[in-house]
Enzyme design. Structure first.
Site, PDB file in Angstrom:
ATOM      1  N   ASP A 107       0.419  -1.115   0.067  1.00  0.00           N
ATOM      2  CA  ASP A 107      -0.125  -0.105   0.028  1.00  0.00           C
ATOM      3  C   ASP A 107       1.084   1.280   0.003  1.00  0.00           C
ATOM      4  O   ASP A 107       1.530   1.515  -0.679  1.00  0.00           O
ATOM      5  CB  ASP A 107      -1.021  -0.300   1.044  1.00  0.00           C
ATOM      6  CG  ASP A 107      -2.164  -0.423   0.845  1.00  0.00           C
ATOM      7  OD1 ASP A 107      -2.874   0.567   0.255  1.00  0.00           O
ATOM      8  OD2 ASP A 107      -3.027  -0.732   1.277  1.00  0.00           O
ATOM      9  N   VAL A 157      -9.039  -3.672  -1.031  1.00  0.00           N
ATOM     10  CA  VAL A 157      -9.379  -5.345  -1.943  1.00  0.00           C
ATOM     11  C   VAL A 157      -9.645  -6.012  -0.261  1.00  0.00           C
ATOM     12  O   VAL A 157      -8.591  -5.645   0.542  1.00  0.00           O
ATOM     13  CB  VAL A 157      -8.645  -5.024  -2.192  1.00  0.00           C
ATOM     14  CG1 VAL A 157      -8.567  -4.145  -4.014  1.00  0.00           C
ATOM     15  CG2 VAL A 157      -6.506  -4.518  -2.237  1.00  0.00           C
TER      16      VAL A 157
END
Length: 183
Positions: A107, A157
């Site tokens: 991320d 997600v």
């Protein structure tokens, strides 16, 4: 669990189980070629990387040693805090070893940047990263990642090890979590 079982919790499926397995086979071929004649210690980052690590090492046609670390920068939220805590350290001495960190997703890059520097500081011969997913638009630091499966959008997600509050890890596909689930 399949995406069709929880379709109201997802806005879309980004990557299917079949696409994941095909990509892991491709990554395994690259890893084998890069480490010919070298012993390799594969380090999975708990808990998210369990699925990735299990399927990746099964796709390798060579002996590898495995170990696990648990680090956290999320808690129960949907964004990385940037503060890394070791929850479970390695059981293996990595001095002089070739280490491959296996991660589910990158991320911000803050956790992996810290982890890579930490393992290099322990005297590893090399430390490379294999991540199944990467969010380029979420990056806060540049992390040298040798093996990347999929670049995905900067959305929350779940699936294939990726979770929200410890749920959805056993989803076979990877999908975008609907905002109503976490708002």
């Amino acid at each position: 669990m399949r995406a069709s079982d929880i379709q109201d919790d997802l806005t879309e499926v980004l990557v299917t189980e079949a696409e994941i397995h095909a990509k892991l086979d491709e990554l395994a071929d690259r890893i084998e070629a890069d480490y010919v004649g070298e012993e390799l210690l594969v380090v999975g980052v708990l808990r998210g990387a369990v699925m990735v690590m299990a399927d990746l090492v099964r796709a390798l046609d060579r002996h590898v040693e495995m170990d696990w670390m648990a680090v956290s920068s999320y808690g129960a939220g949907t964004k990385s805090s940037g503060v890394v805590k070791i929850l479970k350290d390695l059981d293996t001495d990595i001095s002089g070893r070739h280490v491959l960190i296996v991660e589910d997703i990158i991320d911000s890059g803050l956790t992996l940047d810290w982890l890579q520097r930490n393992l290099v500081g322990r005297g590893a011969a090399s430390v490379e990263i294999c991540a199944l997913f990467r969010k380029p638009d979420a990056a806060k630091v540049e992390v040298d990642v040798r093996y990347v499966g999929f670049d995905i959008p900067n959305a929350f997600v779940v699936g294939y090890g990726l979770d929200y509050a410890e749920k959805y890890r056993n989803l076979r596909d990877v999908g975008v979590l609907a905002p109503h689930v976490y708002s």
